[in-house]
Write a protein that holds these residues in place. Structure first.
Motif, PDB file in Angstrom:
ATOM      1  N   SER A 159       0.828  -1.215   0.000  1.00 53.11           N
ATOM      2  CA  SER A 159       0.000   0.000   0.000  1.00 53.11           C
ATOM      3  C   SER A 159       0.856   1.257   0.000  1.00 53.11           C
ATOM      4  O   SER A 159       0.416   2.299   0.485  1.00 53.11           O
ATOM      5  CB  SER A 159      -0.910   0.018   1.237  1.00 53.11           C
ATOM      6  OG  SER A 159      -1.638  -1.168   1.380  1.00 53.11           O
ATOM      7  N   SER A 160       2.045   1.197  -0.541  1.00 48.18           N
ATOM      8  CA  SER A 160       3.004   2.291  -0.352  1.00 48.18           C
ATOM      9  C   SER A 160       2.480   3.637  -0.842  1.00 48.18           C
ATOM     10  O   SER A 160       2.497   4.632  -0.098  1.00 48.18           O
ATOM     11  CB  SER A 160       4.331   1.954  -1.039  1.00 48.18           C
ATOM     12  OG  SER A 160       4.112   1.634  -2.408  1.00 48.18           O
ATOM     13  N   ALA A 161       2.021   3.690  -2.081  1.00 45.37           N
ATOM     14  CA  ALA A 161       1.562   4.974  -2.622  1.00 45.37           C
ATOM     15  C   ALA A 161       0.228   5.395  -2.006  1.00 45.37           C
ATOM     16  O   ALA A 161      -0.011   6.589  -1.779  1.00 45.37           O
ATOM     17  CB  ALA A 161       1.450   4.895  -4.141  1.00 45.37           C
ATOM     18  N   TYR A 162      -0.646   4.430  -1.745  1.00 40.69           N
ATOM     19  CA  TYR A 162      -1.916   4.750  -1.106  1.00 40.69           C
ATOM     20  C   TYR A 162      -1.660   5.348   0.278  1.00 40.69           C
ATOM     21  O   TYR A 162      -2.240   6.388   0.627  1.00 40.69           O
ATOM     22  CB  TYR A 162      -2.773   3.493  -0.989  1.00 40.69           C
ATOM     23  CG  TYR A 162      -4.120   3.713  -0.347  1.00 40.69           C
ATOM     24  CD1 TYR A 162      -5.092   4.483  -0.975  1.00 40.69           C
ATOM     25  CD2 TYR A 162      -4.433   3.142   0.895  1.00 40.69           C
ATOM     26  CE1 TYR A 162      -6.328   4.694  -0.385  1.00 40.69           C
ATOM     27  CE2 TYR A 162      -5.664   3.344   1.481  1.00 40.69           C
ATOM     28  CZ  TYR A 162      -6.619   4.129   0.841  1.00 40.69           C
ATOM     29  OH  TYR A 162      -7.838   4.334   1.433  1.00 40.69           O
ATOM     30  N   CYS A 163      -0.781   4.716   1.041  1.00 42.72           N
ATOM     31  CA  CYS A 163      -0.441   5.251   2.361  1.00 42.72           C
ATOM     32  C   CYS A 163       0.168   6.645   2.238  1.00 42.72           C
ATOM     33  O   CYS A 163      -0.163   7.547   3.018  1.00 42.72           O
ATOM     34  CB  CYS A 163       0.541   4.326   3.077  1.00 42.72           C
ATOM     35  SG  CYS A 163      -0.157   2.754   3.607  1.00 42.72           S
ATOM     36  N   ALA A 164       1.048   6.834   1.267  1.00 39.64           N
ATOM     37  CA  ALA A 164       1.670   8.144   1.090  1.00 39.64           C
ATOM     38  C   ALA A 164       0.619   9.217   0.835  1.00 39.64           C
ATOM     39  O   ALA A 164       0.683  10.319   1.401  1.00 39.64           O
ATOM     40  CB  ALA A 164       2.674   8.095  -0.062  1.00 39.64           C
ATOM     41  N   SER A 165      -0.360   8.896  -0.001  1.00 44.31           N
ATOM     42  CA  SER A 165      -1.403   9.884  -0.292  1.00 44.31           C
ATOM     43  C   SER A 165      -2.238  10.188   0.945  1.00 44.31           C
ATOM     44  O   SER A 165      -2.589  11.342   1.198  1.00 44.31           O
ATOM     45  CB  SER A 165      -2.287   9.401  -1.440  1.00 44.31           C
ATOM     46  OG  SER A 165      -3.106   8.308  -1.071  1.00 44.31           O
ATOM     47  N   LYS A 166      -2.540   9.164   1.733  1.00 49.06           N
ATOM     48  CA  LYS A 166      -3.386   9.381   2.903  1.00 49.06           C
ATOM     49  C   LYS A 166      -2.608  10.009   4.065  1.00 49.06           C
ATOM     50  O   LYS A 166      -3.185  10.798   4.839  1.00 49.06           O
ATOM     51  CB  LYS A 166      -4.024   8.056   3.326  1.00 49.06           C
ATOM     52  CG  LYS A 166      -5.046   7.522   2.329  1.00 49.06           C
ATOM     53  CD  LYS A 166      -6.191   8.507   2.089  1.00 49.06           C
ATOM     54  CE  LYS A 166      -7.308   7.901   1.246  1.00 49.06           C
ATOM     55  NZ  LYS A 166      -8.417   8.845   1.042  1.00 49.06           N
ATOM     56  N   PHE A 167      -1.327   9.691   4.225  1.00 50.02           N
ATOM     57  CA  PHE A 167      -0.511  10.432   5.192  1.00 50.02           C
ATOM     58  C   PHE A 167      -0.491  11.906   4.817  1.00 50.02           C
ATOM     59  O   PHE A 167      -0.532  12.785   5.681  1.00 50.02           O
ATOM     60  CB  PHE A 167       0.908   9.865   5.240  1.00 50.02           C
ATOM     61  CG  PHE A 167       1.128   8.795   6.273  1.00 50.02           C
ATOM     62  CD1 PHE A 167       1.796   9.074   7.447  1.00 50.02           C
ATOM     63  CD2 PHE A 167       0.666   7.503   6.061  1.00 50.02           C
ATOM     64  CE1 PHE A 167       2.017   8.082   8.403  1.00 50.02           C
ATOM     65  CE2 PHE A 167       0.875   6.508   7.008  1.00 50.02           C
ATOM     66  CZ  PHE A 167       1.553   6.799   8.187  1.00 50.02           C
ATOM     67  N   GLY A 168      -0.426  12.189   3.518  1.00 49.73           N
ATOM     68  CA  GLY A 168      -0.454  13.569   3.057  1.00 49.73           C
ATOM     69  C   GLY A 168      -1.744  14.273   3.430  1.00 49.73           C
ATOM     70  O   GLY A 168      -1.738  15.454   3.800  1.00 49.73           O
ATOM     71  N   VAL A 169      -2.854  13.568   3.343  1.00 51.20           N
ATOM     72  CA  VAL A 169      -4.146  14.143   3.746  1.00 51.20           C
ATOM     73  C   VAL A 169      -4.102  14.551   5.215  1.00 51.20           C
ATOM     74  O   VAL A 169      -4.558  15.639   5.590  1.00 51.20           O
ATOM     75  CB  VAL A 169      -5.293  13.147   3.493  1.00 51.20           C
ATOM     76  CG1 VAL A 169      -6.586  13.625   4.154  1.00 51.20           C
ATOM     77  CG2 VAL A 169      -5.505  12.948   2.001  1.00 51.20           C
ATOM     78  N   GLY A 170      -3.546  13.681   6.050  1.00 50.02           N
ATOM     79  CA  GLY A 170      -3.461  14.004   7.475  1.00 50.02           C
ATOM     80  C   GLY A 170      -2.608  15.226   7.742  1.00 50.02           C
ATOM     81  O   GLY A 170      -2.977  16.095   8.545  1.00 50.02           O
ATOM     82  N   ALA A 171      -1.465  15.327   7.078  1.00 48.87           N
ATOM     83  CA  ALA A 171      -0.577  16.467   7.287  1.00 48.87           C
ATOM     84  C   ALA A 171      -1.208  17.765   6.795  1.00 48.87           C
ATOM     85  O   ALA A 171      -1.157  18.795   7.478  1.00 48.87           O
ATOM     86  CB  ALA A 171       0.752  16.214   6.569  1.00 48.87           C
ATOM     87  N   PHE A 172      -1.804  17.714   5.612  1.00 48.09           N
ATOM     88  CA  PHE A 172      -2.477  18.890   5.071  1.00 48.09           C
ATOM     89  C   PHE A 172      -3.596  19.346   6.001  1.00 48.09           C
ATOM     90  O   PHE A 172      -3.751  20.540   6.288  1.00 48.09           O
ATOM     91  CB  PHE A 172      -3.027  18.564   3.680  1.00 48.09           C
ATOM     92  CG  PHE A 172      -3.842  19.659   3.060  1.00 48.09           C
ATOM     93  CD1 PHE A 172      -3.236  20.797   2.564  1.00 48.09           C
ATOM     94  CD2 PHE A 172      -5.222  19.546   2.962  1.00 48.09           C
ATOM     95  CE1 PHE A 172      -3.993  21.818   1.982  1.00 48.09           C
ATOM     96  CE2 PHE A 172      -5.983  20.550   2.376  1.00 48.09           C
ATOM     97  CZ  PHE A 172      -5.368  21.693   1.888  1.00 48.09           C
TER      98      PHE A 172
END
Length: 253
Positions: A159-172
């Motif tokens: 889930s590497s890219a999916y996790c990256a996108s969702k971690f980004g949502v949290g930070a934003f």
């Protein structure tokens, strides 16, 4: 009895099925006029019909929010036709899983474009309207609710890219929350675990098989369970901000 969101307007992206559809229905039940945006406008009309028949206001918008111009246009049409914007629910998303070395880079780009950049584009366009709603709206508060995932808190193999996108949502979301707190524009993140929706059906057959096996013995969340969480966030009193809700199936570890 006056409903909590009476007199307000909500925009829900990715509303043609699953969590987005359920969220639109939940906000309409609380009295909001709702704009629903997605690529599949025929599915949006299926959602809108019964609500209009029951006296609700539903605006359907064909939009691919991965494109900045379409994201902005969805927001502007909502305000132009419904008069205001009090609540934005950024739900549109994709979950394309698989081992990093065997995944086409195009899938990564698509997920980042929809899950993160699309959310950011829509939010950027909405912020002036949300600030105005918080200043002079019927509830004197406005909300951005971003649908993330457990994968936005804990990284998982495949889930590497999916996790990256969702971690980004949290930070934003957290940075935005800090910027807007003093203006009564609340920012919340909902992080569901496994949900019974169409999301996993976008994956290749071998990935779907792994997902089915992984969660075969548990009762998944339903879309309405996540919609309940969104409705809870946006119906709190003005002085109460729910910034993060993690919702898992009881049996999910």
């Amino acid at each position: 009895m006056t409903k909590t969101l009476h007199g307000t307007v909500a925009l829900v992206t990715g509303a043609s099925s699953g969590i987005g559809e359920a969220t639109a229905l939940a906000l309409a039940a609380e009295g909001a006029a709702v704009a629903v945006a997605a690529r599949r406008v025929d599915r949006l009309e299926d959602l809108a019909g019964p609500n209009r028949a029951a006296g609700g206001t539903v605006l359907t918008i064909a939009a691919d929010i991965a494109g900045q111009d379409q994201a902005r246009a969805a927001v502007e049409r909502t305000v132009a036709e419904l008069g205001r914007l009090d609540t934005l629910v950024n739900n549109a998303g994709l979950m394309l899983l698989g081992p990093a070395a065997a995944t086409p880079v195009e899938e990564w780009r698509t997920m980042v474009d929809v899950n993160l950049l699309g959310l950011m584009y829509t939010t950027h366009a909405a912020l002036p309207h949300l600030a105005r709603a918080a200043a002079d709206g019927p509830r004197r508060v406005a909300d951005v609710v971003n649908i993330s995932s457990v994968a936005g808190r804990v990284a998982f193999a495949m889930s590497s890219a999916y996790c990256a996108s969702k971690f980004g949502v949290g930070a934003f979301s957290e940075a935005l929350r800090q910027e807007l707190a003093g203006r009564f524009v609340r920012v919340g993140v909902v992080e569901p675990g496994s949900v019974e929706t169409e999301l996993r059906e976008h994956n290749r057959p071998e990935v779907r098989a792994v997902l089915e096996q992984q969660f075969a013995t548990i009762e998944r969340l339903q879309a309405g369970d996540v919609a309940d969480a969104v409705a809870y966030i946006v119906t709190r009193a003005r002085h109460v901000a729910i910034n993060e809700l993690l919702v898992r199936p009881t049996e999910q570890v």
